[in-house]
Design an enzyme around this catalytic site. Structure first.
Site, PDB file in Angstrom:
ATOM      1  N   THR A  57     -70.286   6.617  67.288  1.00  0.00           N
ATOM      2  CA  THR A  57     -71.460   5.979  67.891  1.00  0.00           C
ATOM      3  C   THR A  57     -71.845   4.758  67.054  1.00  0.00           C
ATOM      4  OG1 THR A  57     -73.119   7.181  66.599  1.00  0.00           O
ATOM      5  CG2 THR A  57     -72.238   8.289  68.560  1.00  0.00           C
ATOM      6  N   CYS A  58     -72.973   4.157  67.402  1.00  0.00           N
ATOM      7  CA  CYS A  58     -73.452   3.003  66.629  1.00  0.00           C
ATOM      8  C   CYS A  58     -73.723   3.374  65.172  1.00  0.00           C
ATOM      9  CB  CYS A  58     -74.757   2.476  67.224  1.00  0.00           C
ATOM     10  SG  CYS A  58     -74.742   2.254  68.974  1.00  0.00           S
ATOM     11  N   PHE A 119     -83.002  10.955  70.557  1.00  0.00           N
ATOM     12  CA  PHE A 119     -82.536  11.955  71.525  1.00  0.00           C
ATOM     13  C   PHE A 119     -81.276  11.509  72.259  1.00  0.00           C
ATOM     14  CE2 PHE A 119     -86.041   9.506  73.451  1.00  0.00           C
ATOM     15  CZ  PHE A 119     -85.352   8.868  74.473  1.00  0.00           C
ATOM     16  N   GLU A 120     -80.782  10.292  71.991  1.00  0.00           N
ATOM     17  CA  GLU A 120     -79.568   9.830  72.664  1.00  0.00           C
ATOM     18  C   GLU A 120     -78.318  10.498  72.090  1.00  0.00           C
ATOM     19  OE1 GLU A 120     -79.909   5.600  72.178  1.00  0.00           O
ATOM     20  OE2 GLU A 120     -80.915   5.339  74.103  1.00  0.00           O
ATOM     21  N   GLU A 196     -73.780   3.175  77.245  1.00  0.00           N
ATOM     22  CA  GLU A 196     -74.900   4.115  77.316  1.00  0.00           C
ATOM     23  C   GLU A 196     -76.186   3.495  76.797  1.00  0.00           C
ATOM     24  OE1 GLU A 196     -76.097   8.679  76.036  1.00  0.00           O
ATOM     25  OE2 GLU A 196     -74.204   7.834  75.366  1.00  0.00           O
ATOM     26  N   ILE A 197     -76.106   2.787  75.664  1.00  0.00           N
ATOM     27  CA  ILE A 197     -77.305   2.147  75.109  1.00  0.00           C
ATOM     28  C   ILE A 197     -77.784   1.046  76.044  1.00  0.00           C
ATOM     29  CG2 ILE A 197     -78.114   0.620  73.267  1.00  0.00           C
ATOM     30  CD1 ILE A 197     -76.669   2.356  71.280  1.00  0.00           C
ATOM     31  N   GLY A 198     -76.847   0.304  76.648  1.00  0.00           N
ATOM     32  CA  GLY A 198     -77.227  -0.743  77.596  1.00  0.00           C
ATOM     33  C   GLY A 198     -77.980  -0.194  78.789  1.00  0.00           C
TER      34      GLY A 198
END
Length: 415
Positions: A57-58, A119-120, A196-198
């Site tokens: 992930t990031c 929560f992501e 997903e973040i976008g």
């Protein structure tokens, strides 16, 4: 209770790196593309790993799985990212057995996130598990473990204020925009990228800014149109990026490309705020030198302090207690799973002894009451096996006790 997270001379490990020691550039080097995620898991299957979970992930890149030594996992990570073993040794970490389990629980519940209570992450972990299962690298152990982490995450979200307010990179980005851009509902906002973040950022923008003319650009227009179908946004072709930026006030970059996608030649002369939510960084360093541009990376966003974050910090002890409770249930299941074959073999052995003895007494005694004898013998077998189960649940030397039981009763235990 000691967690028994070893099997066939292998231990359960977590290896990885995160925002805590690795900056965005290093995290970008070790990030793994969607294609390489599949290749890594396929290679792990070829190397006869039984279970493996890959999280990229990031904030982090991590591998969880059983191995003879952690170097096997580190080699996999470096083979399918652009990182080297030397670089990993500078910023990476290795957790073993109970520490690896605890780390996974803290990651999955947002306790170890760059933004506390994010929560992501649990959604990203579910996707990672689904890919492992698809590749045949998620058996009973990993499935039960992931279900336990999901359960802990739900309980913490419902029973504490750890995720109060909104706790995510996407929401923090929108908060920053609202606090630093006056009259934001009338500004031209461009979202570039729909990972997903976008998608989450798009939803938060619409929900909190009341801006009804947000523009979305993605390399694959069809994917952008699918997102636009859920939200009231305008979709433009990728080739229109430079033209759109000429009149954009706020640019949010969430493309997740391996190299920068925004360069100085894309930027016009108007004042522009750019939020880069990508790992690796997707905005060229040269863009920062432009006098009319402000570039904020997600690492800077995560350092902002607010009242909601302070409230969330107060919930950490409660969250850790919930993790402890759920983890103990998992470890109990794990121990039961380890000694269950031995107990089954013991019960089979005792029943065999019972049948032989009943057969002997039936021939020896004229008035032998077989029905009563059967009932009494079955109750004794049940009491004996229950006694051993309770002992194995409570012992601190499970392996020794199992070995002793198998030796004394000469048990044939299925692997």
């Amino acid at each position: 209770m000691t967690p028994h997270t070893n099997t066939k001379n292998k231990n359960f490990y977590c290896i990885g790196l995160s925002y805590l020691k690795a900056d965005a550039t290093i995290r970008g080097i070790f990030s793994i593309s969607a294609e390489n995620k599949e290749l890594l898991l396929q290679r792990a299957k070829e190397l006869q790993f039984e279970e493996l979970l890959l999280i990229s992930t990031c904030n982090r890149t991590e591998l969880y799985g059983y191995a003879e030594n952690p170097f096997q996992l580190i080699q996999l990570l470096c083979s399918y990212s652009n990182g080297t073993i030397d670089e990993f040794q500078k910023v990476g970490y290795v957790y073993k057995s109970k520490e690896a389990l605890q780390h996974l629980f803290e990651v999955g519940t947002g306790l170890n996130s760059q933004i506390l209570g994010d929560f992501e992450i649990i959604g990203q972990m579910k996707q990672a598990f689904a890919l492992s299962r698809e590749k045949g690298l998620a058996n009973a152990f990993l499935e039960r473990l992931m279900n336990s982490v999901i359960n802990a995450s739900k309980r913490i979200k419902n029973e504490t204020v750890l995720s109060s307010g909104a706790a995510s990179v996407s929401f923090t980005a929108v908060q920053y925009i609202m606090q630093h851009i006056p009259d934001v509902s009338n500004k031209n906002i461009l979202l570039f990228g729909i990972g997903e973040i976008g998608r989450n950022t798009c939803e938060n923008l619409i929900k909190h800014t009341q801006n009804d003319h947000i523009t979305l650009i993605n390399r694959t227009k069809q994917k952008a149109e699918e997102v636009a179908g859920k939200f009231n946004v305008i979709v433009k072709d990728f080739e229109m990026l430079t033209a759109e930026l000429a009149h954009t006030d706020v640019l949010i970059v969430a493309t997740g490309a391996a190299t920068p996608t925004i360069h100085p030649e894309h930027i016009g002369s108007n004042p522009l705020l750019i939020l880069d939510l990508s790992i690796p960084k997707n905005v060229s360093e040269a863009v920062k030198a432009l006098p009319n541009v402000t570039v904020i990376h997600m690492d800077e966003l995560s350092k902002r302090k607010d009242e909601a974050l302070e409230r969330r910090k107060e919930a950490i002890p409660e969250a850790l207690q919930i993790i402890k409770e759920v983890k103990e249930e998992f470890l109990q299941w794990l121990d039961n799973r380890k000694f269950a074959p031995t107990i089954k073999a013991l019960k089979t052995k005792l029943e065999h002894l019972k049948d032989n003895e009943l057969d002997f007494q039936r021939k020896k005694l004229a008035n032998f009451n077989e029905e009563q004898a059967e009932q009494i013998a079955n109750r004794i077998i049940q009491k004996i096996t229950t006694q051993f189960v309770n002992h194995l649940k409570d012992t601190n030397s499970l392996d020794e006790s199992i070995s002793w039981l198998q030796e004394v009763f000469q048990l044939e235990v299925a692997s």
